[in-house]
Design a protein around this motif. Structure first.
Motif, PDB file in Angstrom:
ATOM      1  N   THR A 174      43.476  36.391  42.999  1.00  7.27           N
ATOM      2  CA  THR A 174      42.052  37.247  43.171  1.00  7.27           C
ATOM      3  C   THR A 174      40.785  36.292  43.865  1.00  7.27           C
ATOM      4  OG1 THR A 174      43.067  37.580  40.239  1.00  7.27           O
ATOM      5  CG2 THR A 174      40.898  37.644  40.410  1.00  7.27           C
ATOM      6  N   ARG A 192      39.410  44.845  49.422  1.00 11.09           N
ATOM      7  CA  ARG A 192      40.334  46.649  48.639  1.00 11.09           C
ATOM      8  C   ARG A 192      41.042  46.759  49.823  1.00 11.09           C
ATOM      9  NH1 ARG A 192      40.908  49.136  44.314  1.00 11.09           N
ATOM     10  NH2 ARG A 192      42.334  49.047  44.917  1.00 11.09           N
ATOM     11  N   GLN A 198      43.325  41.127  43.680  1.00 11.13           N
ATOM     12  CA  GLN A 198      42.581  42.011  42.667  1.00 11.13           C
ATOM     13  C   GLN A 198      41.468  41.659  42.678  1.00 11.13           C
ATOM     14  OE1 GLN A 198      42.531  41.777  37.464  1.00 11.13           O
ATOM     15  NE2 GLN A 198      43.093  39.972  38.445  1.00 11.13           N
ATOM     16  N   ILE A 200      37.155  41.186  41.155  1.00 11.06           N
ATOM     17  CA  ILE A 200      36.381  41.642  40.148  1.00 11.06           C
ATOM     18  C   ILE A 200      35.320  41.096  40.195  1.00 11.06           C
ATOM     19  CG2 ILE A 200      35.990  40.216  38.017  1.00 11.06           C
ATOM     20  CD1 ILE A 200      38.742  39.143  38.257  1.00 11.06           C
ATOM     21  N   LYS A 213      32.171  49.267  41.263  1.00 11.98           N
ATOM     22  CA  LYS A 213      33.536  49.846  40.606  1.00 11.98           C
ATOM     23  C   LYS A 213      33.791  51.099  41.196  1.00 11.98           C
ATOM     24  CE  LYS A 213      35.736  49.625  37.038  1.00 11.98           C
ATOM     25  NZ  LYS A 213      37.078  49.311  36.301  1.00 11.98           N
ATOM     26  N   HIS A 218      38.331  46.461  40.821  1.00 13.24           N
ATOM     27  CA  HIS A 218      39.049  46.644  39.865  1.00 13.24           C
ATOM     28  C   HIS A 218      38.433  46.198  38.455  1.00 13.24           C
ATOM     29  CE1 HIS A 218      41.744  45.577  43.703  1.00 13.24           C
ATOM     30  NE2 HIS A 218      42.233  46.803  42.570  1.00 13.24           N
ATOM     31  N   GLU A 219      37.279  44.844  38.032  1.00 12.08           N
ATOM     32  CA  GLU A 219      37.260  44.921  37.241  1.00 12.08           C
ATOM     33  C   GLU A 219      35.340  44.445  37.489  1.00 12.08           C
ATOM     34  OE1 GLU A 219      38.957  45.085  34.205  1.00 12.08           O
ATOM     35  OE2 GLU A 219      40.389  44.667  34.390  1.00 12.08           O
ATOM     36  N   THR A 235      43.056  36.215  34.727  1.00  9.35           N
ATOM     37  CA  THR A 235      43.752  35.418  35.647  1.00  9.35           C
ATOM     38  C   THR A 235      44.766  35.195  34.629  1.00  9.35           C
ATOM     39  OG1 THR A 235      42.008  33.370  36.612  1.00  9.35           O
ATOM     40  CG2 THR A 235      41.882  35.165  37.596  1.00  9.35           C
TER      41      THR A 235
END
Length: 346
Positions: A174, A192, A198, A200, A213, A218-219, A235
């Motif tokens: 993450t 990405r 992931q 955030i 976004k 992702h978040e 997480t």
């Protein structure tokens, strides 16, 4: 020529008429196509007189692109009209760091009086710019200089930070990005494209989170007193493998330190004045804290390669030179979406 200069401590910059510079031996003059507006400029102009070391008057602009307009004695193999971007962190060119292209880490630049354009040397917020050496130019080829000029800092700086954490950003990891503005929204795209993490994103309002976004987070959660707990919730209680703080203010540094996992990285990129307490029992075991600065020449070439492959782009707003003071006002108010770019020659 016309230029945007910082002329008086504590006062906003103004557009003024100054002499058009002539290139000396080994130098190159660019007709400036585009110049990026950065929070670092704001930081410089916010310093009190006793802490200000960048010289007055100062032509702003450390993100620059242009076409080769004239060359000094000894400059060869550089055609007039070539579209180039400027590598900003100039070094001595002779030490070990400079020899490997890491002029951002040159240990001698300060004592030799070498300063980046816009941060001591005359910058790119002008119709013409003198570049000290051909090694500080990167050909743009078919890349649009207006859309890509900000990659010289807003792309290079996050790329440099991300590269040092990439071995940890494997599948299942993450990454947290704090601040989704000029640098942060580019960092999200790079994470990405280059990692299995992931992503955030944290910021202070819904508009900025919507941009995060849009470019691939992702978040996206609000950067407030509950943010670190929210990161740990996303997480499984472990925390983030790497945290990239593009604000660097005391509250965001506190969030970064509270969000990182055991053996994780905290990259304090922003210059908002925050510091982190580190030590046994204070930070997670084996967590690393870094304060990265800009990036290497080879990394800038790699960033432009990412742009050519549509792996990264910069959201921009454009301004004329006369509108440049307004761009800084909007930046200060947090109203710029992505990056502001000034077009000194229209």
């Amino acid at each position: 020529m016309r230029a945007l200069q910082y002329l008086e401590i504590g006062q906003p910059p103004r557009v003024v008429e100054i002499d058009t510079p002539e290139p000396g031996p080994g130098q190159i003059r660019l007709k400036v196509t585009a110049a990026g507006v950065c929070h670092s400029d704001e930081f410089v102009m916010s310093l009190p007189e006793e802490a200000y070391t960048f010289g007055i008057p100062l032509t702003l602009g450390h993100e620059g692109a242009g076409t080769v307009d004239a060359v000094g004695e000894g400059v060869e193999n550089l055609d007039l009209g070539t579209s180039v971007a400027v590598y900003g962190p100039w070094g001595c060119g002779r030490c070990h760091a400079c020899a490997r292209g890491a002029e951002n880490s040159c240990p001698y630049a300060v004592e030799l009086g070498i300063a980046p354009p816009g941060l001591g040397a005359p910058g790119a917020m002008a119709e013409y710019l003198i570049v000290d050496d051909v090694r500080h130019l990167v050909p743009l080829g078919d890349l649009d200089p207006v859309r890509n000029v900000s990659l010289t800092d807003a792309g290079l700086t996050p790329y440099h930070a991300i590269r040092t954490s990439m071995p940890k950003l494997v599948a299942g990891s993450t990454a947290v990005v704090i601040g989704t503005g000029g640098l942060g929204h580019v960092a999200i795209q790079m994470l990405r494209a280059l990692t299995g993490a992931q992503v955030i994103a944290l910021d202070v309002n819904e508009e900025k989170l919507a941009l995060a976004k849009e470019v691939g987070a992702h978040e996206a959660i609000l950067s407030d007193e509950a943010a670190a707990e929210a990161v740990r919730g996303l997480t499984g209680g472990l925390g983030a493998t790497a945290v990239f703080d593009f604000v660097g203010a005391p509250p965001t540094v506190a969030i970064a330190a509270a969000s990182v996992a055991i053996e994780g990285d905290v990259q304090l990129v922003g210059i908002g004045g925050g510091t982190a307490a580190v030590g046994f029992g204070v930070t997670p075991y084996d967590a690393s804290f870094r304060a990265p600065y800009w990036g290497t020449r080879s990394e800038l070439i790699e960033v432009f390669d990412m742009a050519r492959r549509d792996q990264v782009h910069v959201e921009i707003e454009t301004y004329s030179l006369d509108e440049a003071p307004k761009a800084y006002e909007r930046l200060h108010a947090g109203q710029v979406r992505g990056r502001a770019v000034v077009l000194p020659n229209g």
